[in-house]
Design an enzyme around this catalytic site. Structure first.
Site, PDB file in Angstrom:
ATOM      1  N   LYS A 251       0.800  -1.184  -0.222  1.00  0.00           N
ATOM      2  CA  LYS A 251       0.056   0.003   0.019  1.00  0.00           C
ATOM      3  C   LYS A 251       0.839   1.252   0.044  1.00  0.00           C
ATOM      4  CE  LYS A 251      -4.255  -1.307  -0.004  1.00  0.00           C
ATOM      5  NZ  LYS A 251      -5.223  -0.733  -0.906  1.00  0.00           N
ATOM      6  N   ARG A 252       2.007   0.950   0.620  1.00  0.00           N
ATOM      7  CA  ARG A 252       2.664   2.530   0.571  1.00  0.00           C
ATOM      8  C   ARG A 252       3.343   2.957  -0.730  1.00  0.00           C
ATOM      9  NH1 ARG A 252       6.367  -1.330   2.592  1.00  0.00           N
ATOM     10  NH2 ARG A 252       8.242  -1.555   1.432  1.00  0.00           N
TER      11      ARG A 252
END
Length: 502
Positions: A251-252
Site C-alpha cells: 500500500k505504501r
C-alpha cells in the site's frame, strides 16, 4: 496439464497474485490444459464472502476464466477448503495410522518457552519433538479425557529433499533444519501446507506455479506427497513483484489491487499485458501483446529469476495503446462511472441516444489520456461553459486585445446566427473560413479567438473534434441522463455579449 490458482479470500486481489493467476492460466491455455480455481478459506477469522466475490469478479474482468472451481463446478470439488475439512481429517488419520504423524498436546506456553530458549541459545527455531515419542495408548487416553491436541507430521531424519524448479533449477533442503510441522490444528482445521498438498493430490494438479515466497514450503510438501502416496507436481517459483524502492509491492507504493487499477481507469487488456511482462519476456523486444497472443507464446522457460519492479508509468504507456485501439462504445460503458462522479452523467443509466453521442465524442479523450479516469477532464468543455471566468483572467483579456481578435469573435457570432449547426469537421472548417474572409485573420489569430468564444478556455482538445461534438449534443433530450450542453451558436452569442462589457 492441470494447474491451479488458490487465493485466500482475506482481501482484494493483489496484482502480484493476479500475475500468478495469469501465468497459470497462460500455461494451461498454451498446453490445452485445465485451469482450476479453489479458495483456501480456512482462516475463518479473516476470510469473507465479500473478498471471494471480489476475487471472482476481478478474475472475470481480467479474462481469466476457470475450467473448474466455484460457480462452474467440476469433478474434483468442492473447491473451497472450508467445504473439504473431512478430507483433510481423513488423510491426517491415515498418517496417524501409518505412524507418520502423531498427536501433540503441547500448550502454547510450552511452545513459546521452547522458542525463547532457542532464540537465547542461537539454535534453529523448530519444534523439539516433545510429543513424538508419546505411546499411542497414552495419547488415546488423553484424547478421551478431552485434552486438546494437534496432529504433527513426523519429518524423516537425515534426509536431503531435492526438486528441480522449472525456473530456478535444482533446489535442495535438508530435513535437519525442519521441525515436525502441524498438519491438523486442535480445532480440526488443517494447516496450509497440508491442505494444499491434499487438494493438489486429489485434484490431480500436475504443475504448481507460484511466488518464490513459497520455496521454503516445498520440501515439507514433497514429504507430504510422498507420505500420502501422491505423485508430486512440477514446481515453478516466480520472483516477487516489487515496488520502485525494491521492497515487496504494498500500500505504501499506492494502488496494489486489481480493483484499484480498474477503478483508476486501466483497461483489463492493458493490465493483463503488463502483468505478463513482469518476469517473463516474449522476445523480439515486443511489448504490446493481447491475451490470445500471450497464451500462444507463453512458456515457463521464458520466466526469469530476477524480481520484477512494478512501474505504473509503463502500465500507463501500455494502457494508452489499448485506449487508442478500443471500440468507442466499450470505452463509454467503462467511462460512465467517472463521468458520473464528475457530474456530466446525471442518471444511473443513459439513453441509447446519449450513449451514441458519448461514443462519437470519446476520441476527444481516448487519443490523449492514459486512463479512463482522466476522460472527464478532456470532455469537460462539452458540458461546462464559463465565459465570465475566462474573461476575468488577465491572460485571456490580453489575447483578446490583440488586433483583430474582437472582430473574429463578433464575426463568428454573426455567422452562426444563420449558419447550420457545426456538426462535422467540414461544417466547422467552413464557418472558420467565412470568419477568415470577413476579418482577414488567419492561423492562430483566427483560431485562438474562436477557441475562446466556443469553449471559454485558452487551450483544450482539438477544435475539429470538440466543436462538432458540442453541436451534436445540443439536441439531446432532457431525460438523456447527461448534463445539458450549450450549442456553438449560443456560446458565440454569449461570449460576444460578455466581451462587449469589458
Amino acid at each position: 496439464m492441470r494447474v491451479r490458482f488458490a487465493p485466500s479470500p482475506t482481501g482484494p486481489l493483489h496484482v502480484g497474485n493476479a500475475r500468478t493467476a495469469l501465468f497459470n492460466w497462460l500455461l494451461a491455455r498454451r498446453h490445452n490444459g485445465t485451469f482450476l480455481l479453489r479458495f483456501e478459506d480456512t482462516d475463518v477469522q479473516r476470510s469473507t464472502t465479500e473478498s471471494e466475490a471480489g476475487i471472482l469478479e476481478d478474475l472475470r474482468w481480467l479474462g481469466l476464466t476457470w475450467d473448474e472451481g466455484p460457480e462452474v463446478g467440476g469433478s474434483r470439488g468442492p473447491y473451497r477448503q472450508s467445504e473439504r475439512l473431512e478430507l483433510y481429517r481423513s488423510r491426517a488419520r491415515d498418517l496417524l495410522d501409518a505412524q507418520k504423524a502423531y498427536y501433540c498436546f503441547c500448550s502454547q506456553e510450552q511452545l513459546d518457552a521452547e522458542r525463547e530458549a532457542a532464540l537465547a541459545s542461537g539454535e534453529q527455531l523448530r519444534y523439539s519433538g516433545r510429543c513424538r515419542a508419546l505411546p499411542p495408548e497414552e495419547a488415546r487416553a488423553r484424547l478421551a479425557k478431552g485434552e486438546p491436541a494437534a496432529v504433527r507430521f513426523h519429518i524423516p531424519e537425515n534426509r536431503a529433499v531435492s526438486f528441480t524448479d522449472l525456473v530456478r533449477g535444482l533446489v535442495t533442503f535438508h530435513t535437519g533444519v525442519m521441525g515436525d510441522p502441524i498438519i491438523l490444528r486442535a480445532n480440526g482445521f488443517p494447516a496450509y501446507n497440508f491442505a494444499a498438498v491434499v487438494d493438489d493430490g486429489l485434484m490431480d494438479v500436475t504443475d504448481v506455479v507460484r511466488g518464490e515466497d513459497h520455496i521454503s514450503n516445498t520440501p515439507r510438501q514433497l514429504l507430504f506427497y510422498e507420505a500420502l502416496g501422491f505423485p508430486p507436481p512440477r514446481f515453478a517459483h516466480v520472483a516477487m513483484v516489487l515496488g520502485p524502492d525494491h521492497h515487496p509491492l504494498s500500500k505504501r507504493h499506492g494502488a496494489t489491487s486489481v480493483r484499484e487499477f480498474r477503478e483508476k481507469g486501466y483497461l483489463a487488456d492493458a493490465l493483463v499485458n503488463y502483468l505478463a511482462l513482469l518476469g517473463w519476456s516474449p522476445g523480439h523486444d515486443e511489448e504490446i501483446l493481447p491475451l490470445d497472443e500471450l497464451a500462444r507464446r507463453f512458456s515457463i522457460e521464458g520466466v526469469g529469476h530476477s524480481a520484477a519492479v512494478f512501474d505504473e508509468e509503463k502500465l500507463a504507456w501500455i494502457n494508452r495503446h489499448y485506449l487508442k485501439w478500443a471500440d468507442a462504445a466499450r470505452l463509454v460503458a467503462l467511462a460512465l462511472p467517472h463521468l458520473k462522479r464528475a457530474g456530466f452523467v446525471r442518471a444511473d443509466r443513459v439513453t441509447e441516444q446519449a450513449h451514441a453521442f458519448l461514443a462519437h465524442a470519446m476520441p476527444i479523450a481516448s487519443r490523449s489520456i492514459d486512463r479512463l479516469d482522466q476522460a472527464p477532464a478532456r470532455l469537460r468543455l462539452l458540458f461546462v461553459y464559463e465565459p465570465q471566468l475566462v474573461l476575468s483572467r488577465a491572460e485571456a483579456r490580453a489575447e483578446l486585445a490583440a488586433p483583430g481578435a474582437r472582430a473574429v469573435v463578433e464575426a463568428l457570432a454573426h455567422d452562426l446566427e444563420t449558419a447550420p449547426r457545426l456538426i462535422g469537421r467540414d461544417a466547422f472548417r467552413a464557418a472558420a473560413e467565412r470568419v477568415k474572409q470577413r476579418t482577414g485573420q488567419k492561423g492562430k489569430a483566427l483560431f485562438h479567438p474562436i477557441r475562446l468564444a466556443l469553449t471559454a478556455a485558452s487551450d483544450g482538445p482539438e477544435l475539429d473534434l470538440l466543436v462538432p461534438a458540442i453541436d451534436l449534443g445540443v439536441d439531446l433530450p432532457g431525460d438523456s441522463g447527461l448534463a445539458p450542453i450549450i450549442g456553438c451558436r449560443e456560446r458565440a452569442r454569449i461570449f460576444a455579449t460578455e466581451l462587449q462589457r469589458i
